[in-house]
Design an enzyme around this catalytic site. Structure first.
Site, mmCIF file in Angstrom:
data_model
loop_
_atom_site.group_PDB
_atom_site.id
_atom_site.type_symbol
_atom_site.label_atom_id
_atom_site.label_comp_id
_atom_site.label_asym_id
_atom_site.label_seq_id
_atom_site.Cartn_x
_atom_site.Cartn_y
_atom_site.Cartn_z
ATOM 1 N N ASN A 1 1.487 -16.411 -5.311
ATOM 2 C CA ASN A 1 1.363 -17.291 -4.053
ATOM 3 C C ASN A 1 0.213 -16.824 -3.195
ATOM 4 O O ASN A 1 0.236 -15.740 -2.683
ATOM 5 C CB ASN A 1 2.609 -16.878 -3.135
ATOM 6 C CG ASN A 1 3.839 -17.714 -4.127
ATOM 7 O OD1 ASN A 1 3.649 -18.573 -4.753
ATOM 8 N ND2 ASN A 1 4.903 -16.885 -3.930
ATOM 9 N N ASP B 1 10.965 -6.421 -8.218
ATOM 10 C CA ASP B 1 10.927 -7.217 -6.917
ATOM 11 C C ASP B 1 12.447 -6.563 -6.244
ATOM 12 O O ASP B 1 13.229 -6.547 -6.918
ATOM 13 C CB ASP B 1 10.922 -8.612 -7.225
ATOM 14 C CG ASP B 1 10.839 -9.135 -6.034
ATOM 15 O OD1 ASP B 1 9.662 -9.837 -5.650
ATOM 16 O OD2 ASP B 1 11.736 -9.341 -5.081
ATOM 17 N N HIS C 1 -6.019 -2.311 -1.545
ATOM 18 C CA HIS C 1 -5.488 -3.449 -0.775
ATOM 19 C C HIS C 1 -6.473 -4.779 -0.812
ATOM 20 O O HIS C 1 -7.544 -4.602 -0.511
ATOM 21 C CB HIS C 1 -5.173 -3.064 0.622
ATOM 22 C CG HIS C 1 -4.671 -4.229 1.594
ATOM 23 N ND1 HIS C 1 -3.287 -4.589 1.610
ATOM 24 C CD2 HIS C 1 -5.307 -5.305 2.156
ATOM 25 C CE1 HIS C 1 -3.016 -5.317 2.516
ATOM 26 N NE2 HIS C 1 -4.215 -6.230 2.577
ATOM 27 N N HIS D 1 4.052 -12.024 -9.341
ATOM 28 C CA HIS D 1 5.278 -11.872 -9.831
ATOM 29 C C HIS D 1 5.089 -12.127 -11.272
ATOM 30 O O HIS D 1 4.714 -13.125 -11.888
ATOM 31 C CB HIS D 1 5.911 -13.240 -9.209
ATOM 32 C CG HIS D 1 6.165 -13.249 -7.769
ATOM 33 N ND1 HIS D 1 7.360 -12.656 -7.144
ATOM 34 C CD2 HIS D 1 5.038 -13.383 -6.910
ATOM 35 C CE1 HIS D 1 7.142 -12.975 -5.796
ATOM 36 N NE2 HIS D 1 5.415 -13.471 -5.570
ATOM 37 N N HIS E 1 -0.362 -9.817 -5.115
ATOM 38 C CA HIS E 1 0.815 -9.197 -5.998
ATOM 39 C C HIS E 1 1.154 -10.456 -7.162
ATOM 40 O O HIS E 1 1.102 -11.641 -6.729
ATOM 41 C CB HIS E 1 2.170 -8.712 -5.674
ATOM 42 C CG HIS E 1 2.484 -9.969 -4.284
ATOM 43 N ND1 HIS E 1 2.131 -9.840 -3.207
ATOM 44 C CD2 HIS E 1 3.579 -10.732 -4.462
ATOM 45 C CE1 HIS E 1 2.804 -10.863 -2.358
ATOM 46 N NE2 HIS E 1 3.714 -11.379 -3.319
ATOM 47 N N CYS F 1 0.753 -1.274 0.097
ATOM 48 C CA CYS F 1 -0.197 -0.122 0.173
ATOM 49 C C CYS F 1 0.766 1.264 0.111
ATOM 50 O O CYS F 1 0.512 2.197 -0.744
ATOM 51 C CB CYS F 1 -1.023 0.008 1.051
ATOM 52 S SG CYS F 1 -2.325 -1.161 1.157
ATOM 53 N N GLY G 1 3.538 -20.052 0.336
ATOM 54 C CA GLY G 1 4.749 -19.045 0.172
ATOM 55 C C GLY G 1 4.577 -17.781 0.240
ATOM 56 O O GLY G 1 5.527 -16.916 -0.125
#
Ligand code: 5GP
Ligand code: ZN
Length: 115
Positions: A88, A30, A46, A103, A101, A7, A94
């Site tokens: 995840n 990342d 969020h 990846h 999010h 956030c 994990g």
């Protein structure tokens, strides 16, 4: 959400290396990349995880924005023909940051063990 690192990144309270942004989504590098390209694609609002987004009425505008961001980030990072998207969902899967999010990893050949 107070004390949520993503956030704070989305609200520009904390610096990040932004790759792409649209109305609903921010994408940034990342901090601990596992591949040559490793970008996190994050809804600005969020949600703890993808299950929570799926239950929300906002999914109908946020999911297309995420989809658009995935394609844009792959182009910007010049990895359109070789990338993987990972989400995840839950601690046992994990997940360590409890703000949804995606990846996007790529930029190289990807072993199945990554993330
Ligand atoms: P997860 O394990 O929840 O799927 O992924 C969390 C990711 O967020 C990890 O790849 C980690 O390196 C990244 N990360 C955690 N904190 C920060 C941060 O403050 N800034 C950035 N850019 N990435 C972060
Ligand atoms: Zn958050």
């Amino acid at each position: 959400m107070a004390d949520c690192i993503f956030c704070k990144i989305a609200n520009k309270e904390i610096d990040s290396s932004v790759v792409y942004e649209n109305e609903h989504v921010i994408a940034f590098q990342d901090a601990n990349p596992v591949a040559k390209v490793h970008v996190l694609i994050v809804p600005k609002v969020h949600f703890a995880n993808i299950y929570d987004l799926g239950k929300s009425e906002q999914k109908d505008e946020i999911m297309p924005a995420i989809s658009e961001a995935i394609s844009k980030v792959a182009e910007i990072c010049e990895t359109e023909d070789c990338f993987r998207i990972i989400v995840n969902n839950g601690e046992k899967a994990g997940q360590t940051v409890f703000h949804l999010h995606f990846h996007l990893i790529g930029g190289q050949e990807l072993p199945l063990s990554l993330l």
